[in-house]
Scaffold this motif. Structure first.
Motif, PDB file in Angstrom:
ATOM      1  N   UNK A  17       0.815  -1.207   0.000  1.00 45.33           N
ATOM      2  CA  UNK A  17       0.000   0.000   0.000  1.00 45.33           C
ATOM      3  C   UNK A  17       0.853   1.264   0.000  1.00 45.33           C
ATOM      4  N   UNK A  18       2.135   1.123   0.028  1.00 43.62           N
ATOM      5  CA  UNK A  18       3.005   2.288  -0.009  1.00 43.62           C
ATOM      6  C   UNK A  18       3.253   2.900   1.348  1.00 43.62           C
ATOM      7  N   UNK A  19       2.906   2.182   2.421  1.00 38.61           N
ATOM      8  CA  UNK A  19       3.080   2.700   3.766  1.00 38.61           C
ATOM      9  C   UNK A  19       3.999   1.771   4.532  1.00 38.61           C
ATOM     10  N   UNK A  20       4.974   2.311   5.199  1.00 36.06           N
ATOM     11  CA  UNK A  20       5.901   1.488   5.957  1.00 36.06           C
ATOM     12  C   UNK A  20       5.276   1.018   7.245  1.00 36.06           C
ATOM     13  N   UNK A  21       5.652  -0.159   7.747  1.00 32.67           N
ATOM     14  CA  UNK A  21       5.151  -0.640   9.036  1.00 32.67           C
ATOM     15  C   UNK A  21       5.452   0.344  10.168  1.00 32.67           C
ATOM     16  N   UNK A  22       6.538   1.104  10.034  1.00 32.73           N
ATOM     17  CA  UNK A  22       6.865   2.074  11.074  1.00 32.73           C
ATOM     18  C   UNK A  22       5.786   3.138  11.178  1.00 32.73           C
ATOM     19  N   UNK A  23       5.218   3.547  10.034  1.00 29.80           N
ATOM     20  CA  UNK A  23       4.132   4.530  10.058  1.00 29.80           C
ATOM     21  C   UNK A  23       2.909   3.975  10.765  1.00 29.80           C
ATOM     22  N   UNK A  24       2.567   2.714  10.444  1.00 31.57           N
ATOM     23  CA  UNK A  24       1.416   2.085  11.094  1.00 31.57           C
ATOM     24  C   UNK A  24       1.647   1.946  12.592  1.00 31.57           C
ATOM     25  N   UNK A  25       2.859   1.632  12.982  1.00 31.25           N
ATOM     26  CA  UNK A  25       3.183   1.518  14.401  1.00 31.25           C
ATOM     27  C   UNK A  25       3.002   2.859  15.092  1.00 31.25           C
ATOM     28  N   UNK A  26       3.415   3.934  14.416  1.00 30.63           N
ATOM     29  CA  UNK A  26       3.286   5.272  14.988  1.00 30.63           C
ATOM     30  C   UNK A  26       1.825   5.633  15.201  1.00 30.63           C
ATOM     31  N   UNK A  27       0.963   5.277  14.248  1.00 34.34           N
ATOM     32  CA  UNK A  27      -0.466   5.561  14.358  1.00 34.34           C
ATOM     33  C   UNK A  27      -1.063   4.848  15.566  1.00 34.34           C
ATOM     34  N   UNK A  28      -0.738   3.559  15.732  1.00 27.71           N
ATOM     35  CA  UNK A  28      -1.267   2.804  16.860  1.00 27.71           C
ATOM     36  C   UNK A  28      -0.776   3.324  18.197  1.00 27.71           C
ATOM     37  N   UNK A  29       0.509   3.655  18.288  1.00 22.63           N
ATOM     38  CA  UNK A  29       1.062   4.163  19.545  1.00 22.63           C
ATOM     39  C   UNK A  29       0.469   5.515  19.908  1.00 22.63           C
ATOM     40  N   UNK A  30       0.239   6.349  18.905  1.00 27.42           N
ATOM     41  CA  UNK A  30      -0.352   7.668  19.165  1.00 27.42           C
ATOM     42  C   UNK A  30      -1.734   7.524  19.790  1.00 27.42           C
ATOM     43  N   UNK A  31      -2.525   6.564  19.303  1.00 27.45           N
ATOM     44  CA  UNK A  31      -3.854   6.336  19.859  1.00 27.45           C
ATOM     45  C   UNK A  31      -3.785   5.902  21.314  1.00 27.45           C
ATOM     46  N   UNK A  32      -2.779   5.098  21.661  1.00 27.99           N
ATOM     47  CA  UNK A  32      -2.658   4.608  23.041  1.00 27.99           C
ATOM     48  C   UNK A  32      -2.184   5.702  23.992  1.00 27.99           C
ATOM     49  N   UNK A  33      -1.619   6.763  23.460  1.00 25.62           N
ATOM     50  CA  UNK A  33      -1.198   7.882  24.303  1.00 25.62           C
ATOM     51  C   UNK A  33      -2.303   8.922  24.423  1.00 25.62           C
ATOM     52  N   UNK A  34      -2.900   9.272  23.284  1.00 23.55           N
ATOM     53  CA  UNK A  34      -3.923  10.314  23.266  1.00 23.55           C
ATOM     54  C   UNK A  34      -5.177   9.874  24.026  1.00 23.55           C
ATOM     55  N   UNK A  35      -5.597   8.612  23.854  1.00 20.04           N
ATOM     56  CA  UNK A  35      -6.817   8.129  24.491  1.00 20.04           C
ATOM     57  C   UNK A  35      -6.843   8.301  26.000  1.00 20.04           C
ATOM     58  N   UNK A  36      -5.872   7.732  26.740  1.00 27.19           N
ATOM     59  CA  UNK A  36      -5.884   7.902  28.198  1.00 27.19           C
ATOM     60  C   UNK A  36      -5.761   9.353  28.640  1.00 27.19           C
ATOM     61  N   UNK A  37      -5.000  10.155  27.891  1.00 26.07           N
ATOM     62  CA  UNK A  37      -4.874  11.573  28.240  1.00 26.07           C
ATOM     63  C   UNK A  37      -6.225  12.274  28.136  1.00 26.07           C
ATOM     64  N   UNK A  38      -6.970  11.985  27.085  1.00 24.17           N
ATOM     65  CA  UNK A  38      -8.294  12.578  26.932  1.00 24.17           C
ATOM     66  C   UNK A  38      -9.261  12.065  27.988  1.00 24.17           C
ATOM     67  N   UNK A  39      -9.116  10.804  28.388  1.00 30.25           N
ATOM     68  CA  UNK A  39      -9.953  10.281  29.471  1.00 30.25           C
ATOM     69  C   UNK A  39      -9.740  11.070  30.761  1.00 30.25           C
ATOM     70  N   UNK A  40      -8.488  11.321  31.094  1.00 33.65           N
ATOM     71  CA  UNK A  40      -8.174  12.072  32.312  1.00 33.65           C
ATOM     72  C   UNK A  40      -8.676  13.512  32.218  1.00 33.65           C
ATOM     73  N   UNK A  41      -8.464  14.146  31.067  1.00 36.34           N
ATOM     74  CA  UNK A  41      -8.881  15.535  30.901  1.00 36.34           C
ATOM     75  C   UNK A  41     -10.401  15.664  30.903  1.00 36.34           C
TER      76      UNK A  41
END
Length: 232
Positions: A17-41
């Motif tokens: 698809x023209x996307x590196x696995x590193x990009x997909x990893x970054x997307x997943x990790x970002x969700x795991x950081x943003x989600x709990x932060x928004x829960x707390x806020x």
């Protein structure tokens, strides 16, 4: 396009698809950081908005109707609270499911995450505006109006806009930057500080929510393009 290839040094070519696995990893990790932060806020926003209804922890002022209209609007509940918590719950669940790549990285899930993040952004923006207005106008309190040559004696109202003649610059100078004027409010005790602290918290929290929601919107759009799973 040729399929992805790997070597002892790791991935070297693009995926089909023209996307590196590193990009997909970054997307997943970002969700795991943003989600709990928004829960707390979101939780903090709701708590601060609810506390505005109970000055000093007392409920009688709410029962008597002596709560400012901006506090009664509870912007931290319907604005910076519920929409943010809904988005945060979905983002957090999606992010941690993606850790094991359990068929979670669909573009549909990323699309839902983006839509919920937009709603959270709008809710946080509304909370920011209403909290700013509430902070500027000051609290509803029982004060001695005769001190301002109004001749009405003690009454319930908004003393700071009246004292400044409805001039925004003068009001800010008299109210927010001159703590000596806070003693004009006789009841509830400490209502001015209560109002300033909680509305200031709502302002800061809503700004943080808007920033994180915007990041998740970008993250969700990227997830729509490349998916969210890490272990492909």
């Amino acid at each position: 396009m040729p399929p992805a290839q790997s070597s002892s040094e790791g991935w070297t070519l693009l995926t089909p698809r023209g996307i590196t696995p590193r990009t997909e990893m970054c997307v997943g990790k970002c969700s795991r950081i943003v989600g709990p932060c928004l829960l707390a806020l979101g939780t903090l926003s709701m708590a601060a908005s609810v506390l505005l209804l109970f000055p000093g922890g007392a409920s009688k002022y709410l029962l008597e109707g002596h709560i400012s209209r901006h506090a009664l609007a509870v912007p931290g509940v319907w604005g910076g609270g519920i929409p943010v918590l809904l988005a945060a719950t979905h983002i957090t669940a999606l992010g941690w499911r993606c850790a094991g790549c359990s068929n979670c990285g669909t573009r549909w899930n990323a699309f839902i995450s983006t839509v919920l993040s937009k709603l959270a952004f709008l809710g946080a923006a509304a909370c920011f505006v209403l909290s700013g207005v509430g902070l500027t106008n000051g609290p509803l309190c029982f004060y001695n109006a005769s001190e301002h040559s109004l001749g009405h004696g003690a009454l319930w109202g908004y003393p700071f806009p009246d004292a400044a003649g409805q001039v925004p610059d003068a009001r800010a100078k008299t109210y927010l930057y001159d703590r000596h004027t806070w003693s004009i409010c006789l009841e509830p005790e400490g209502i001015v500080a209560w109002n300033v602290v909680l509305f200031s918290i709502l302002l800061l929290v809503s700004v943080a929510e808007m920033v994180l929601s915007f990041l998740q919107i970008l993250n969700g759009c990227l997830g729509c393009l490349c998916g969210l799973c890490e272990g492909k």
